[in-house]
Motif scaffolding. Structure first.
Motif, short mmCIF file in Angstrom:
data_model
loop_
_atom_site.label_atom_id
_atom_site.label_comp_id
_atom_site.label_asym_id
_atom_site.label_seq_id
_atom_site.Cartn_x
_atom_site.Cartn_y
_atom_site.Cartn_z
N ILE A 243 11.58 -27.02 21.61
CA ILE A 243 10.29 -26.38 21.51
C ILE A 243 10.61 -24.92 20.75
O ILE A 243 11.52 -24.24 21.16
N PRO A 244 9.68 -24.54 20.17
CA PRO A 244 8.49 -25.00 19.47
C PRO A 244 8.38 -25.63 18.27
O PRO A 244 7.59 -25.87 17.66
N LEU A 245 9.55 -26.07 17.69
CA LEU A 245 9.82 -26.59 16.22
C LEU A 245 10.37 -28.09 16.52
O LEU A 245 10.76 -28.71 15.31
N TYR A 246 9.86 -28.94 17.54
CA TYR A 246 10.21 -30.15 17.65
C TYR A 246 9.27 -31.01 16.97
O TYR A 246 9.50 -32.27 16.60
N PHE A 303 9.42 -32.15 28.58
CA PHE A 303 8.36 -32.02 28.02
C PHE A 303 8.25 -33.37 27.00
O PHE A 303 7.39 -34.12 26.86
N ALA A 304 9.49 -33.49 26.39
CA ALA A 304 9.51 -34.51 25.35
C ALA A 304 9.60 -36.03 26.34
O ALA A 304 8.93 -37.02 25.61
N ALA A 305 10.18 -35.89 27.16
CA ALA A 305 10.17 -37.27 27.96
C ALA A 305 8.78 -37.69 28.41
O ALA A 305 8.63 -38.93 28.41
N THR A 306 8.19 -36.90 28.91
CA THR A 306 6.69 -37.27 29.07
C THR A 306 5.93 -37.99 28.24
O THR A 306 5.09 -38.76 28.35
N ALA A 319 12.16 -41.51 19.19
CA ALA A 319 12.14 -40.39 18.92
C ALA A 319 12.22 -39.23 19.91
O ALA A 319 12.60 -38.29 20.07
N TYR A 320 11.01 -39.53 20.97
CA TYR A 320 10.66 -38.61 21.87
C TYR A 320 11.96 -38.66 22.91
O TYR A 320 12.48 -37.64 23.29
N ALA A 429 14.40 -34.96 36.95
CA ALA A 429 13.25 -35.55 36.65
C ALA A 429 13.30 -36.19 35.41
O ALA A 429 12.72 -37.13 35.32
N ALA A 430 13.37 -35.43 34.07
CA ALA A 430 13.85 -36.09 32.85
C ALA A 430 14.38 -37.34 32.97
O ALA A 430 14.10 -38.22 32.45
#
Length: 656
Positions: A243-246, A303-306, A319-320, A429-430
């Protein structure tokens, strides 16, 4: 062998030259063999160098080779030099080893592509740049590799440049390559500013010299160190998709699947983690910057996991997952558990390369289908792909005995021991979400009934040996790769964590006291009771098992049950399905204003700047046309004008 480490990045460049110049004239087998041989030689050289390095005393495992002065400036001398220590040793083995397996796999996967030679030229160039990055002994040589992998990612992601739009993925290959390139340039701009600050402040860009200078830095320079640490981390956010360049990394799936495996597993995206670990002495002196690294890493992980929960493209799900796992690594570095972060980098390279190559095997068998909702029941037709991907899925889910369990546990233990309970909670959690969406992928792809077309089912087959052998090797590594980092609590107190003993002395670079190296490399793993550690391990495994059981229960026989749940929480489902509308937000807030500003300046240039220039030209043209009327070339006309002028002058004088 240590004196020849400069050959490790050079040999793939030989492959680039041969296939780049003559590849189109060579047989396909020769092209693939040359590319693979180049990487194999680099791997053998790496193994030899690391073997010789391991024979040195623990505190002396560092060897540098200078090929000459690169920038002989007045106050700054930068050598074109390479160095190997325990940290770069881990990286060269991972990069060359996993990279070699991906090259072998690519021979089978890309066999029917017309630009076969161009593909392997780019792949060898990618390897050369990444090996330069991890072996450079100063920040400028590393920056050459840093920018080199950025260029190669652009070339490889946009490899299918003649396919303007892929209806299956909704991606344009050329646009995806440009997006990756531009996004990385944003981070690289900040990174370069940080490098320049270090050059001006300390008069050196050598890693060992910078670390030594930072350890004895004036307290008044603390603010500068924090700023530099954040600037360098912004560069890492670009390369390692935080974040924020993913946003570039999921779209990078437009490239060939072996490219996805190479970028996501062992090369480009790990460069940021490597850089932060390499600069651990600087971050140790700037705890505020470390806090930023930990916060961004943890938030990116969840964030990416969700985003992987609702994704349908098999490569995008992975990718996520990559973005999330990279967040894990940065969070580890941010809490001071650098060894754990690099350990997870290594194990992740094994199981993530396997997952991507397994996904490529599925796509190959499914006649290029990538939507997991249109698969199902592939276990019987593709048993090798299924069982190897299952091993990788168990590893990434953190199931005991598999490589990912050991490295994830060490990161979670590091966060807890450092007192960052909120980081531990987010990462735990992730981990549960990761287990959920990965077993969702397995269930939709391999279990249940086949949901594709009759033609796809007719052509469904296991991949050829050239593709399955790398899968098997990576599956083995996804199991045994974690056993070199067994925590002491699992051995009754015996310290057999070979990975920690190998890496920790190098974390603060040569010249640091052993105690300082221990503090930076393993300081987050402070002493706590065995009962507490077993409790944390048990809780993490339980969270992962909950995610697995939920996924199996919802998706084993299809997606009807999950569809009903999605319908009942439609707003949340839409939020995840649309990836939080981050790309749309960037389009609205960044791209559209930029385009409008660009159009304004284009109009200003056309009508004002060009208008003034053109007006001066028109004025001179009109003046010339008028003057031309009097330049006839006849003497009588000139005499008449002379007489007219005399009359005017006399009339003026008389009137006075």
């Amino acid at each position: 062998m240590l004196d020849l480490i400069w050959l490790i990045p050079l040999v793939p460049l030989v492959g680039v030259a041969i296939n780049g110049l003559w590849g189109r004239r060579l047989p396909l087998r020769a092209v693939g063999a040359i590319a693979c041989l180049a990487v194999a030689v680099s791997l053998l050289l790496s193994i030899g160098a690391v073997w010789q390095l391991s024979s040195l005393p623990e505190g002396a495992r560092f060897h540098a080779v200078s090929l000459g002065t690169w920038l002989p400036l007045e106050n700054l001398h930068v050598a074109w030099g390479f160095a190997i220590d325990p940290l770069s040793a881990v990286m060269v083995l991972v990069v060359s080893g996993v990279g070699f397996l991906i090259h072998v796999y690519s021979i089978g996967y890309m066999a029917h592509e017309p630009d076969y030679a161009r593909f392997f030229t780019y792949m060898n160039l990618f390897m050369a740049m990444m090996l330069t990055l991890v072996l450079g002994d100063n920040m400028l040589v590393m920056f050459v590799g840093w920018e080199g992998v950025g260029l190669c990612s652009y070339l490889l992601i946009g490899f299918f440049y003649d396919r303007p739009f892929d209806a299956r993925t909704g991606l344009s290959c050329a646009d995806a390559g440009r997006k990756a390139f531009v996004t990385n340039r944003i981070g690289d701009f900040a990174f370069l500013i940080g490098v320049l600050y270090l050059a001006v402040s300390y008069g050196t860009l050598n890693f060992a010299s910078i670390s030594e200078a930072v350890r004895h830095a004036d307290p008044a320079s603390h603010g500068m160190l924090v700023a530099v640490g954040i600037l360098l981390f912004l560069g890492a956010c670009g390369k390692s998709a935080q974040i924020p360049l993913y946003v570039w990394l999921p779209d990078a799936m437009a490239g060939p699947t072996p490219v996805s495996a190479l970028i996501h597993a062992a090369t480009m995206v790990t460069a940021g983690v490597y850089m932060v670990t390499r600069m651990s002495a600087l971050y140790a002196a700037a705890p505020e910057a470390m806090a930023v690294v930990a916060a961004v890493g943890a938030l990116t992980a969840i964030f990416a996991a969700t985003m992987g929960i609702t994704a349908r493209d098999i490569k995008k799900i992975l990718a996520y997952s990559t973005v999330s796992q990279l967040g894990y690594m940065f969070a580890a570095c941010g809490v001071g558990a650098y060894v754990a972060g690099v350990f997870h980098l290594m194990t992740h390279a094994f199981f993530k390369a396997l997952l991507f190559l397994g996904a490529g095997s599925v796509i190959h068998g499914m006649s290029d289908e990538q939507d997991v909702t249109k698969m199902g029941g592939l276990k019987a037709k593709m048993p090798v792909t299924f069982w190897t991907m299952m091993m990788a899925t168990l590893a990434i889910s953190g199931i005991p005995g598999f490589a990912g369990f050991f490295s994830k546990d060490e990161i979670l233990a590091g966060a807890w021991s450092a007192g960052n309970v909120w980081v531990w909670g987010i990462l735990a959690a992730a981990a549960g979400i990761t287990a959920f969406y990965m077993f969702r992928l397995i269930a939709l792809t391999f279990w249940g009934r086949f949901r594709g077309t009759d033609e796809q089912e007719h052509h469904l087959h296991e991949s050829p040996t050239l593709m399955t052998v790398p899968l098997v090797i990576l599956a083995i590594l996804s199991v045994v790769g974690g056993w070199i980092g067994i925590p002491a609590v699992m051995t009754g107190g015996a310290d057999v964590n070979l990975f920690h003993h190998w890496l920790a002395p190098a974390i603060t670079l040569p010249g640091a006291a052993h105690g300082a190296a221990e503090a930076a490399g393993h300081g987050a793993e402070a002493a706590h009771s065995a009962a507490t550690e077993w409790g944390l391990i048990g809780l993490a495994v339980a969270i992962a098992l909950v995610g697995i059981f939920l996924a199996v229960g919802l998706y084993r026989r299809g997606q009807e049950a999950a569809g009903r749940i999605a319908a009942s929480v439609r707003p949340l489902y839409n939020l995840l399905r649309n990836l939080y509308w981050v790309d749309e937000f960037y389009d609205l807030v960044v791209l559209r204003p930029f385009y409008r500003l660009s159009r304004f300046f284009a109009a200003f240039d056309r009508w004002v700047v060009d208008g003034l220039v053109n007006a001066s030209g028109i004025t001179m043209d009109i003046t010339g046309q008028i003057v031309k009327l009097f330049q006839t070339g006849y003497v009588r006309n000139y005499a008449l004008m002379f007489l007219f002028g005399v009359v005017v002058i006399l009339a003026y004088l008389v009137s006075m």
